[in-house]
Design a protein around this motif. Structure first.
Motif, mmCIF file in Angstrom:
data_model
loop_
_atom_site.group_PDB
_atom_site.id
_atom_site.type_symbol
_atom_site.label_atom_id
_atom_site.label_comp_id
_atom_site.label_asym_id
_atom_site.label_seq_id
_atom_site.Cartn_x
_atom_site.Cartn_y
_atom_site.Cartn_z
ATOM 1 N N GLU A 1 0.829 -1.207 0.000
ATOM 2 C CA GLU A 1 0.000 0.000 0.000
ATOM 3 C C GLU A 1 0.863 1.256 0.000
ATOM 4 O O GLU A 1 0.558 2.237 -0.680
ATOM 5 N N GLU B 1 2.310 1.769 -3.381
ATOM 6 C CA GLU B 1 1.270 2.249 -4.294
ATOM 7 C C GLU B 1 1.012 3.741 -4.093
ATOM 8 O O GLU B 1 0.875 4.506 -5.053
ATOM 9 N N LYS B 2 0.963 4.187 -2.840
ATOM 10 C CA LYS B 2 0.741 5.604 -2.534
ATOM 11 C C LYS B 2 1.887 6.460 -3.063
ATOM 12 O O LYS B 2 1.670 7.526 -3.616
ATOM 13 N N GLU C 1 2.402 15.045 -13.450
ATOM 14 C CA GLU C 1 1.320 15.705 -14.191
ATOM 15 C C GLU C 1 1.270 17.196 -13.875
ATOM 16 O O GLU C 1 1.054 18.037 -14.757
ATOM 17 N N THR D 1 3.859 5.741 -5.516
ATOM 18 C CA THR D 1 3.802 5.734 -6.982
ATOM 19 C C THR D 1 2.768 6.727 -7.485
ATOM 20 O O THR D 1 3.016 7.496 -8.416
ATOM 21 N N VAL D 2 1.574 6.713 -6.858
ATOM 22 C CA VAL D 2 0.495 7.635 -7.246
ATOM 23 C C VAL D 2 0.921 9.080 -7.007
ATOM 24 O O VAL D 2 0.700 9.961 -7.843
ATOM 25 N N SER D 3 1.573 9.337 -5.864
ATOM 26 C CA SER D 3 2.045 10.685 -5.532
ATOM 27 C C SER D 3 3.060 11.166 -6.549
ATOM 28 O O SER D 3 3.043 12.323 -6.975
ATOM 29 N N SER D 4 3.943 10.256 -6.955
ATOM 30 C CA SER D 4 4.973 10.605 -7.933
ATOM 31 C C SER D 4 4.353 10.936 -9.280
ATOM 32 O O SER D 4 4.763 11.881 -9.952
ATOM 33 N N GLU D 5 3.318 10.178 -9.672
ATOM 34 C CA GLU D 5 2.645 10.424 -10.949
ATOM 35 C C GLU D 5 1.907 11.761 -10.920
ATOM 36 O O GLU D 5 1.891 12.493 -11.911
ATOM 37 N N ASP D 6 1.276 12.097 -9.777
ATOM 38 C CA ASP D 6 0.569 13.374 -9.636
ATOM 39 C C ASP D 6 1.532 14.550 -9.793
ATOM 40 O O ASP D 6 1.200 15.562 -10.428
#
Length: 208
Positions: free
Chosen positions: A174, A177-178, A188, A180-185
């Motif tokens: 988890e 995953e968090k 962007e 990874t999502v933070s890095s993608e945000d």
């Protein structure tokens, strides 16, 4: 007729001669080198060591067959804390049982004998993993109970350890995953900021 005193003196002299150390040293014909024997148990702590008789259920013949008589041990690894059951035949030291005690290991009392236990295991005694059904018989009811209770306790502890490891693995997944999502945000957001000045320049060009 011989004098008894003289006869006794001769016997004492003969006995003294037998005990006399001549000082001679006899060298051995063959010199044997000391060989270090490893059992594979050097990194393990002995939790239990008792004499017993082991049986294996023969599926083809649908009958119990004697596997061997010797010492059954429960060994805990000093680093991994995993516990395995090992049993060797008394005279030949051949391994007749060798498997881990896991969360699913369940000892059951053998029907008709309060000195015996039955259980299933994935065993490695023959050099390959095989599903086996074992029965073990002890010399007393007390020893059988001690063995069964300890195996049940170890299986319960292993279950708790596996559950904890599973929870830690889920928590780590988890967290990854968090991140990874933070890095993608952030990526962007960075792209949007780069595109914004270009849009402003386009408006300026249109006014001119």
């Amino acid at each position: 007729m011989a004098d008894p005193a003289e006869h006794r003196e001769e016997e004492e002299a003969a006995a003294a001669g037998e005990e006399e150390d001549t000082g001679a040293q006899i060298a051995p014909i063959v010199k044997l080198e000391e060989v270090a024997i490893t059992t594979g148990e050097e990194d393990e702590e002995i939790l239990l060591d008792m004499k017993a008789k082991l049986y294996r259920f023969d599926k083809d013949g649908s009958q119990w067959k004697e596997r061997g008589t010797g010492a059954v041990k429960l060994l805990k690894h000093k680093e991994t804390a995993k516990v395995r059951l090992v049993m060797r035949q008394a005279k030949t030291l051949k391994i007749c049982a060798n498997h881990l005690v896991v969360a699913t290991t369940k000892m059951q009392e053998h029907a008709g004998s309060d000195k015996s236990c039955v259980w299933h295991a994935i065993d490695f005694a023959d050099g390959e993993l095989k599903e086996e059904m074992f029965a073990i018989r002890f010399g007393s009811v007390e020893n059988c109970k001690k063995f069964k209770d300890l195996v049940d306790q170890i299986a319960e502890e292993q279950g708790k350890t596996e559950e904890k490891e599973s929870e830690e693995a889920s928590a780590a997944a988890e967290l990854v995953e968090k991140l990874t999502v933070s890095s993608e945000d952030k990526k962007e957001e960075h792209v949007e900021k780069e595109e914004a000045p270009a849009a402003v320049d386009d408006k300026k060009d249109a006014k001119e």
